[in-house]
Design a protein around this motif. Structure first.
Motif, PDB file in Angstrom:
ATOM      1  N   ILE A 117     -11.507 -11.890  13.650  1.00 56.90           N
ATOM      2  CA  ILE A 117     -10.473 -10.870  13.643  1.00 56.90           C
ATOM      3  C   ILE A 117     -11.096  -9.589  13.109  1.00 56.90           C
ATOM      4  N   ALA A 118     -10.778  -8.476  13.753  1.00 55.43           N
ATOM      5  CA  ALA A 118     -11.230  -7.160  13.313  1.00 55.43           C
ATOM      6  C   ALA A 118      -9.995  -6.296  13.123  1.00 55.43           C
ATOM      7  N   SER A 119      -9.768  -5.850  11.892  1.00 58.61           N
ATOM      8  CA  SER A 119      -8.565  -5.097  11.566  1.00 58.61           C
ATOM      9  C   SER A 119      -8.922  -3.723  11.024  1.00 58.61           C
ATOM     10  N   HIS A 120      -8.197  -2.718  11.496  1.00 56.49           N
ATOM     11  CA  HIS A 120      -8.237  -1.369  10.932  1.00 56.49           C
ATOM     12  C   HIS A 120      -7.064  -1.311   9.959  1.00 56.49           C
ATOM     13  N   ILE A 121      -7.333  -1.100   8.676  1.00 54.35           N
ATOM     14  CA  ILE A 121      -6.309  -1.225   7.638  1.00 54.35           C
ATOM     15  C   ILE A 121      -6.125   0.114   6.926  1.00 54.35           C
ATOM     16  N   ARG A 122      -4.873   0.495   6.716  1.00 53.94           N
ATOM     17  CA  ARG A 122      -4.522   1.667   5.923  1.00 53.94           C
ATOM     18  C   ARG A 122      -3.612   1.226   4.776  1.00 53.94           C
ATOM     19  N   ILE A 123      -3.759   1.890   3.639  1.00 53.01           N
ATOM     20  CA  ILE A 123      -2.858   1.650   2.510  1.00 53.01           C
ATOM     21  C   ILE A 123      -2.047   2.921   2.318  1.00 53.01           C
ATOM     22  N   PRO A 124      -0.769   2.922   2.719  1.00 54.57           N
ATOM     23  CA  PRO A 124       0.016   4.155   2.682  1.00 54.57           C
ATOM     24  C   PRO A 124       0.368   4.569   1.253  1.00 54.57           C
ATOM     25  N   GLY A 125       0.366   5.879   1.045  1.00 51.43           N
ATOM     26  CA  GLY A 125       0.861   6.407  -0.216  1.00 51.43           C
ATOM     27  C   GLY A 125      -0.132   6.510  -1.339  1.00 51.43           C
ATOM     28  N   GLY A 126      -1.063   5.581  -1.439  1.00 48.95           N
ATOM     29  CA  GLY A 126      -2.013   5.601  -2.526  1.00 48.95           C
ATOM     30  C   GLY A 126      -1.394   5.144  -3.835  1.00 48.95           C
TER      31      GLY A 126
END
Length: 361
Positions: free
Chosen positions: A140-149
């Motif tokens: 699995i290859a995922s592009h991950i973002r963590i919103p807000g910080g």
């Protein structure tokens, strides 16, 4: 101090038939039974479970899964049983072996412009799937973002995997790891290799963090460790988990050298050496020389465009103009060429096993 207990209620038609099954076959302890003259309710406990078997209860009989280190020695070696009250009992491994599916090879291109959906995953993180087919479950290859910080609502956990990479492409994120000292920060171009079952916790992030996560196999279990506190008091940089060492590779320490592809140079993150060849992770960029058609002889070759652009040419395929945020997989034996690279092109390449043999055509 208040004592609180939780019970799961299950129905029965005849309680006296259930008592020997739950006590003798499943090894539970009977804690309560009433009324004495005509028992209607019995409570059993064991294996981390508390059951209330109640005559005429309105619920369905349900399923109980019992996990044990010795399933063949439990309940006479039976794996599926049906209790007198109709409850299905499944006996399974407490720690089943990791299964690595055979790779279903395919040429895959996933472009940011195609607006692949973002979904909310663990700990509120946003995930974008870069290889929808997951090569038959092999990765699995995922592009991950963590919103807000800010603080991340994460817990100490670990993954039952064969290989796992976290590569930072934007922003920053702070993580604690078992036996690796205090807080570690990823910034753009840095990466972690998380060996199988190393305990860790994501603690803080900037408001624009983006990482690429590679996991093998695609479906793997994440477990919470409620007992461990991080950081651990000891620091053991040479510790191995299933033959792999933790790696914190810093972009600032990287040295670019000739790459397996003509026209490119790359810096090695040391992951090939620290996983004993399970995988290699390289950051590649143009060196100003002509590119060439090549074939690789590995298994999995995944590439993510971190900056700039190129034209991906493949035998029998229309060319793809790729830009930042795009990813692709090249199957073994397929001839390809990275044409027209921009001067600012940066590629993240992940190969399993590491350092695949490459034929220049």
């Amino acid at each position: 101090m208040t004592d609180t207990r939780a019970e799961i209620r299950l129905p029965t038609n005849e309680l006296r038939d259930d008592i020997p099954f739950y006590t003798k076959v499943l090894g539970l302890r009977m804690d309560m039974i009433y009324p004495a003259d005509d028992p209607q309710v019995a409570v059993f406990s064991g294996h981390g479970l508390r059951l209330r078997i109640e005559k005429g209860a309105p619920e369905g009989p349900g399923t109980i899964r019992l996990l044990t280190d010795s399933p063949d020695a439990f309940a006479g070696g039976q794996r599926v049983l049906t209790a007198p009250n109709g409850t299905r009992i499944e006996i399974d491994e407490l720690n089943p072996p990791l299964v690595l599916p055979a790779t279903e090879h395919a040429f895959v291109v996933r472009r940011m412009a195609d607006q692949a959906p973002w979904v909310i995953g663990r700990a509120g993180m946003n995930y974008r799937d870069l290889v929808p087919s997951r090569l038959g479950g092999a990765m699995i290859a995922s592009h991950i973002r963590i919103p807000g910080g800010g603080p991340v609502p994460d817990m100490v956990h670990f993954h039952k995997v064969g290989f796992q990479l976290i590569f930072c492409v934007n922003g920053w994120v702070d993580v604690l790891y078992e036996d690796q000292g205090g807080m570690r920060r990823l910034t753009p171009g840095d990466c972690f290799i998380q060996p199988p079952e190393i305990r860790h916790r994501v603690c803080h992030s900037g408001d624009d963090v983006e990482v690429i996560e590679i996991g093998v196999p695609a479906e793997h279990v994440t477990e919470i460790d409620h007992a461990m506190n991080l950081p651990t008091p000891q620091q053991r940089p040479d510790r191995e988990w299933n033959g792999q060492r933790f790696v914190h590779s810093l972009a600032a320490d990287g040295v670019f050298r000739p790459f397996r592809l003509p026209g490119f140079e790359a810096r090695d993150t040391t992951i090939d050496a620290n996983t004993r060849g399970v995988a290699s992770v390289m950051v590649a960029r143009p060196d100003g020389q002509p590119t060439a058609w090549t074939r690789h002889k590995g298994d999995i070759l995944f590439t993510y465009v971190m900056a700039g652009g190129l034209v991906l040419e493949g035998e029998g395929k229309d060319p793809f103009r790729l830009e930042k945020g795009d990813g692709f997989v090249i199957p073994p034996g397929m001839a390809t060429r990275y044409a027209q690279p921009t001067a600012d092109l940066q590629l993240l390449e992940v190969t399993l096993p590491g350092n695949p043999e490459t034929e220049v055509l």
